[in-house]
Design an enzyme around this catalytic site. Sequence first.
Site, mmCIF file in Angstrom:
data_model
loop_
_atom_site.group_PDB
_atom_site.id
_atom_site.type_symbol
_atom_site.label_atom_id
_atom_site.label_comp_id
_atom_site.label_asym_id
_atom_site.label_seq_id
_atom_site.Cartn_x
_atom_site.Cartn_y
_atom_site.Cartn_z
ATOM 1 N N CYS A 77 0.823 -1.215 0.000
ATOM 2 C CA CYS A 77 0.000 0.000 0.000
ATOM 3 C C CYS A 77 0.862 1.273 0.000
ATOM 4 C CB CYS A 77 -0.993 -0.038 1.150
ATOM 5 S SG CYS A 77 -2.428 0.997 0.820
ATOM 6 N N HIS B 160 -3.929 -5.091 0.568
ATOM 7 C CA HIS B 160 -3.438 -5.508 1.892
ATOM 8 C C HIS B 160 -3.547 -7.003 2.079
ATOM 9 C CE1 HIS B 160 -2.854 -1.558 3.727
ATOM 10 N NE2 HIS B 160 -3.743 -1.189 2.810
ATOM 11 N N GLU C 70 -1.633 -8.723 3.977
ATOM 12 C CA GLU C 70 -1.283 -9.063 5.359
ATOM 13 C C GLU C 70 -2.510 -9.295 6.225
ATOM 14 O OE1 GLU C 70 -1.389 -5.988 4.285
ATOM 15 O OE2 GLU C 70 -2.520 -4.945 5.849
#
Length: 254
Positions: free
Chosen positions: A112, A220, A222
Site C-alpha cells: 500500500c 493488503h 497481510e
Amino acid sequence: MHNGLVAIPADIRTFDGYTWHAAPDQYVRAAVKGSGVLPVVVPALEDGVDVDMLLDRIDGVLITGSRTNVHPSLYGEEATEAHGPFDPARDQISMALIRRAIERSIPLLAICRGIQELNVALGGTLANEIQELQGRMDHRKPETENWDEAFAIRHSVKVKEGSCLASIVGEGEISVNSLHRQAISRLAPRLAVEAVAEDGTIEAVSVLDAPGFAIGVQWHPEYWVGSDEISDKIFAAFGEAVRACHARPAQAAE
Ligand SMILES: N[C@@H](CCC(=O)NCCCC(=O)O)C(=O)O
C-alpha cells in the site's frame, strides 16, 4: 522457529502525549504466521540509521501501509493540505531501506503506502485523491470502525501473464481489498506493472532485473493471511525468499 529477520520501518505516531516509532500489528503477525520470519521494527530516525549495518543483519524488508502519504516534494510536486497527512521520518527510513535492499538483492515486499514509496524511491510519481479522477473507482477505506469490513475483499485486479506475481498467485483475475486515496501516476523506470484494477489503477509492480523477490502491492494481503489463499501465497513466497537470503554467505556491503 523463525528463519530470517525482516526489517519493518516504523511510522512516527503520537499516543498518550508521547512520540512513538510504531508498526501495525497485522503486518508483524503476517510476517510471523505467513512467512515464518521474525520481524524487526526499525525506528524512523531521520538521519540516525546506518542502513548498511542493519541490512548486513537482515534477510528481508517489509514496508507497511499507513494513513500518511509520501511527501510530494519527494516526487517534484508542491505540498498542499490535500496531500497530507505526512510522516517525513517514515519517508526517509523507508525509502533508504527500499533503495539499498534492491541494490543488495535483499527480498522486498512493499504494501500500500509501501508500493507508493517504492515507486517514488525509484523515480516515479503519485496521483492524489484518485477517486476524484475521471473513470476511477473509489479505492478509499470504507467508512466503518469494523476492521474486517474496512479490509474486506472488494474489487478485482488482473495479474499480468508472465509476471513475478503470476508465478506466485497465478495470472488473471484475483480479488483484493482496497484502502488508499493515492496511487502510482508515472511509473518509475525500473518498475514493471504486475497487476491492474479495472479502472486502470496500478495494483502491483516488480523491480525490473531484480535477482530476487522485489514486489509491491497496493492492496493488503497481510490482513487476511491464514484465511485467504492469495494472501497466504504472497507471504509464503516472501518467506521462501527471506530464508534463501538468510542461507546466503554473509556479504559485506559494497
Ligand atoms: N496513505 C496512502 C497509503 C494508504 C495505506 O497505506 N493504507 C493503509 C492504512 C489504511 C487505513 O488505516 O486507513 C493512500 O491513502 O494512498
